[in-house]
Scaffold this active site. Structure first.
Site, mmCIF file in Angstrom:
data_model
loop_
_atom_site.group_PDB
_atom_site.id
_atom_site.type_symbol
_atom_site.label_atom_id
_atom_site.label_comp_id
_atom_site.label_asym_id
_atom_site.label_seq_id
_atom_site.Cartn_x
_atom_site.Cartn_y
_atom_site.Cartn_z
ATOM 1 N N LYS A 171 -9.025 4.237 0.510
ATOM 2 C CA LYS A 171 -9.308 2.609 0.355
ATOM 3 C C LYS A 171 -8.937 2.060 1.497
ATOM 4 O O LYS A 171 -7.885 2.113 2.391
ATOM 5 C CB LYS A 171 -8.348 2.127 -0.911
ATOM 6 N N ARG A 189 -8.145 -1.236 1.876
ATOM 7 C CA ARG A 189 -7.195 -2.292 1.591
ATOM 8 C C ARG A 189 -6.050 -1.554 1.944
ATOM 9 O O ARG A 189 -4.914 -2.063 2.140
ATOM 10 C CB ARG A 189 -7.240 -3.197 0.580
ATOM 11 N N ASP A 202 -1.174 5.351 -5.597
ATOM 12 C CA ASP A 202 -1.978 4.125 -6.427
ATOM 13 C C ASP A 202 -1.933 4.545 -7.798
ATOM 14 O O ASP A 202 -2.581 5.507 -8.352
ATOM 15 C CB ASP A 202 -3.546 4.201 -5.857
ATOM 16 N N HIS A 256 -4.831 -1.980 -15.360
ATOM 17 C CA HIS A 256 -3.626 -2.846 -14.871
ATOM 18 C C HIS A 256 -3.770 -4.053 -14.346
ATOM 19 O O HIS A 256 -5.289 -4.432 -14.276
ATOM 20 C CB HIS A 256 -3.035 -1.884 -13.808
ATOM 21 N N ASP A 267 -5.562 6.661 -8.578
ATOM 22 C CA ASP A 267 -6.049 5.439 -9.432
ATOM 23 C C ASP A 267 -7.315 5.729 -10.019
ATOM 24 O O ASP A 267 -7.638 5.310 -11.104
ATOM 25 C CB ASP A 267 -6.173 4.296 -8.433
ATOM 26 N N THR A 302 -4.170 -3.320 -6.478
ATOM 27 C CA THR A 302 -3.989 -2.634 -5.251
ATOM 28 C C THR A 302 -3.642 -3.509 -4.193
ATOM 29 O O THR A 302 -2.519 -3.434 -3.412
ATOM 30 C CB THR A 302 -4.956 -1.678 -4.994
#
Length: 546
Positions: free
Chosen positions: A165, A167, A36, A485, A309, A77
């Site tokens: 995460k 997702r 990530d 980002h 991330d 993401t």
């Protein structure tokens, strides 16, 4: 005499190569790794501090495409993971952002939210986070490469997704996955969804009961290497880095055990490199307990490392903390590769590594080093725009939601076309705005051919905004510290692409590829159907001379 030896030796080589290929026509296991927020340059900027058995092993013994990019906006993401594994972009897979505005309900939609399912936790776990939505892949449109593998083998292949995460675990695993597991920040356990199962597998309960998360959250995070090794990062005591509650500076060492109580409890693991270590331990456990790579058909596991991330968002892309996180991830990858070689067998698994997006510098840092930059604030912009719309159209027109790239407009004040044109006119007056696009058919003629292509791959009629905004390079949403980002510039689109293992010959290429070509490439390597909306172009270098 030399000619005779060559003539004899060459057919022998071809014979042994062909025989080996016939004995192992497909890999036993696919390992899809997503890091990530990883910029491609991290392979090279931190290269000297990597071990020989992590990133370097993948780079030198595998195939390295140095020019891989995303080709839509926003680079986030949810869309990133969906794109990698469906082989298409938000226009088709529908994951247009991590969150989008749902016009029917008038509420925000999280990309994997699903109110029809429930969390599946350990039976003894009563401390889970009740504030977040249960999750599933139902918002993902079309099939993934892992779905097609399941269908091709009549569901004999096992498919599992792992991440910190939700997702990042759910979207790669697809609709037909056996399991997806992710980290619960309240309990420190890995959990799942009733979409997959009614109870957690016993080995997940056992893993949770070992409380590895407690061990790691009480770690003192200090640089793995000596200070002189971090010469390609900013000094430790740099500005624009997150200062944890209870600290006065963003400097090593970080006593996570002392900081956890005022900084999110177990979520602090995700903001340190040790979240990646925890996930690596889970990955090796799942592979072993599920006997992945041991059956008659090819199995599939996705592993998405999220701590990179969080650390990037906290400290920025030039921080010592981020470099140390990658140095430690390199050691985690070395451990994973050694485990795979021992458990599945070297040459029996096919691994690829990429990222869901890259990252940009903090605008405050860019200003200090004299690079053109600026910031904007979506909330204040929304208020200004709504005030102007009220004056022009009364109460009947307003912007319901604005993020970094999209605006969602509600109107019953006459022609929506007229309202959108006004918004376009107003936005063009904001400093930093480069172009304003209306992709809904109101303004189909776009002079910038590249942006026309980009929006075509980004815009999903049911889920995307009515207006897209492009800012100048270096312009970002105003934020206090770290990196972020979502743009279409190289800062956010340029990611690594490494292939390693089964039938992958060492090499590298500078040819431009996009991340939506990964699934098609896997389909051809496995001789299975493309995902339903996947683009058809593959990475040709992986097929040369086979």
């Amino acid at each position: 005499m030399k000619i005779s030896v060559i003539r004899i030796f060459t057919p022998l080589l071809l014979f042994f190569y062909t025989t080996n290929a016939q004995q192992n026509p497909r890999p036993k296991l696919i390992v899809g790794i997503v890091v990530d927020q990883m910029r491609s340059e991290y392979l090279y900027r931190f290269y000297d501090n990597y071990s020989e058995n992590g990133f370097k092993k993948l780079m030198h013994e595998g195939f390295n495409n140095k020019n891989t990019h995303y080709n839509y906006i926003p680079t986030e993401t949810g869309p990133g993971h969906a794109t990698i594994f469906t082989g298409t972009t938000p226009a088709n897979h529908g994951i247009v952002s991590n969150h989008w505005y749902d016009r029917k309900s008038g509420k925000m939609m999280y990309c994997v939210a699903d109110s029809t399912v429930s969390f599946i936790r350990s039976s003894t776990d009563t401390s889970g986070d009740k504030s977040i939505s249960p999750a599933s892949p139902r918002n993902l449109l079309g099939t993934t490469i892992s779905d097609e593998l399941k269908l091709h083998t009549n569901k004999r292949s096992k498919v599992i997704g792992l991440s910190l995460k939700d997702r990042a675990a759910i979207l790669p695993a697809g609709h037909l996955a056996d399991y997806a597991f992710w980290f619960d920040e309240k309990s420190g356990n890995f959990i799942s969804s009733s979409y997959y199962t009614d109870i957690l597998p016993s080995y997940i309960n056992t893993f949770n009961d070992k409380r590895k998360s407690d061990e790691l959250i009480n770690t003192i995070w200090k640089p793995l290497l000596s200070d002189d090794k971090y010469r390609n990062s900013n000094p430790d005591d740099s500005e624009h880095e997150k200062i944890f509650v209870g600290r006065t500076k963003a400097t090593f060492p970080y006593d996570l055990g002392k900081l956890k109580h005022k900084n999110g409890g177990y979520s602090l693991l995700m903001h340190s490199p040790f979240g990646n270590t925890l996930l690596t331990d889970l990955a090796t456990t799942v592979i072993k307990e599920e006997n992945l790579g041991k059956g008659e058909t090819t199995d599939f596991i996705s592993i998405s490392y999220s701590s990179t991330d969080k650390v990037g968002h906290d400290f920025g892309i030039r921080s010592k903390e981020l470099e140390d996180t990658y140095i430690r991830l390199d050691r985690d990858l070395a451990e994973l590769l050694a485990f795979l070689n021992n458990e599945v067998g070297e040459g029996n698994y096919l691994l690829f590594l990429t990222a869901d997006h890259a990252a940009s510098d903090n605008p405050k840092f860019l200003k200090e080093v004299n690079i053109p930059t600026g910031t904007y604030n979506p909330k204040s912009m929304t208020k200004i725009l709504n005030d102007k719309l009220k004056m022009a159209f009364g109460e009947g027109a307003k912007i319901s939601f604005m993020d970094n790239t999209q605006l969602y407009v509600d109107t019953d004040a006459g022609s929506k076309r007229e309202v959108l044109y006004k918004i376009q006119e107003y936005l063009n007056d904001f400093e930093g705005v480069k172009e304003v696009y209306l992709p809904t058919g109101v303004n189909t003629k776009i002079s910038n051919g590249d942006m026309d292509m980009l929006l075509g791959k980004s815009y999903n009629r049911g889920r995307s905004g009515d207006v897209y905004v492009a800012y100048h390079p270096g312009w970002m949403q105003d934020w206090e510290y770290g990196a972020t980002h979502y743009t279409s510039y190289n800062n956010d689109t340029h990611v690594p692409m490494l292939w390693y293992g089964w039938n992958i010959k060492p090499g590298q290429s500078a040819k431009k590829y996009t991340t939506d070509q990964i699934a098609a490439t896997l389909s051809m390597l496995l001789s299975i159907p493309f995902p339903s909306s996947a683009q058809k172009e593959t990475m040709q270098e992986l097929f040369n001379d086979y």
